[in-house]
Design a protein around this motif. Sequence first.
Motif, mmCIF file in Angstrom:
data_model
loop_
_atom_site.group_PDB
_atom_site.id
_atom_site.type_symbol
_atom_site.label_atom_id
_atom_site.label_comp_id
_atom_site.label_asym_id
_atom_site.label_seq_id
_atom_site.Cartn_x
_atom_site.Cartn_y
_atom_site.Cartn_z
ATOM 1 N N UNK A 143 0.848 -1.213 0.224
ATOM 2 C CA UNK A 143 -0.090 0.058 0.086
ATOM 3 C C UNK A 143 0.927 1.268 -0.007
ATOM 4 N N UNK A 144 0.672 2.072 -1.064
ATOM 5 C CA UNK A 144 1.546 3.245 -1.304
ATOM 6 C C UNK A 144 0.763 4.398 -1.510
ATOM 7 N N UNK A 145 1.041 5.471 -1.069
ATOM 8 C CA UNK A 145 0.366 6.806 -1.444
ATOM 9 C C UNK A 145 0.599 7.089 -2.927
ATOM 10 N N UNK A 146 -0.509 7.387 -3.723
ATOM 11 C CA UNK A 146 -0.685 7.288 -5.197
ATOM 12 C C UNK A 146 0.502 8.064 -5.885
ATOM 13 N N UNK A 147 0.993 9.415 -5.090
ATOM 14 C CA UNK A 147 2.001 10.236 -5.542
ATOM 15 C C UNK A 147 3.389 9.658 -5.342
#
Length: 83
Positions: free
Chosen positions: A31-35
């Motif tokens: 899970x990563x921030x989209x940016x």
Amino acid sequence: MALIDRECVRRLLESPDPDATLVFVRGDCIVLPEKEIDDAHRGLVIASKRDLTRLMPGGDTLTEQQIDTLADRLDNIVRDLGA
């Protein structure tokens, strides 16, 4: 054996980041921030938190069965990508 399981889905849905995204990299769901997703990994995106919350019937509370159903659907996406 499932590639995406309920814990992957749960981590995505429980992320404090509204732009959280589930990415499948080298056999792991991350899970990563989209940016933070670079062009090389953009093709490995499975779903965003926003996508899943739009699909959630009845608001923010999901049963274990609903989480399992989401995990099955996301697992199929990963397999379609050739994992």
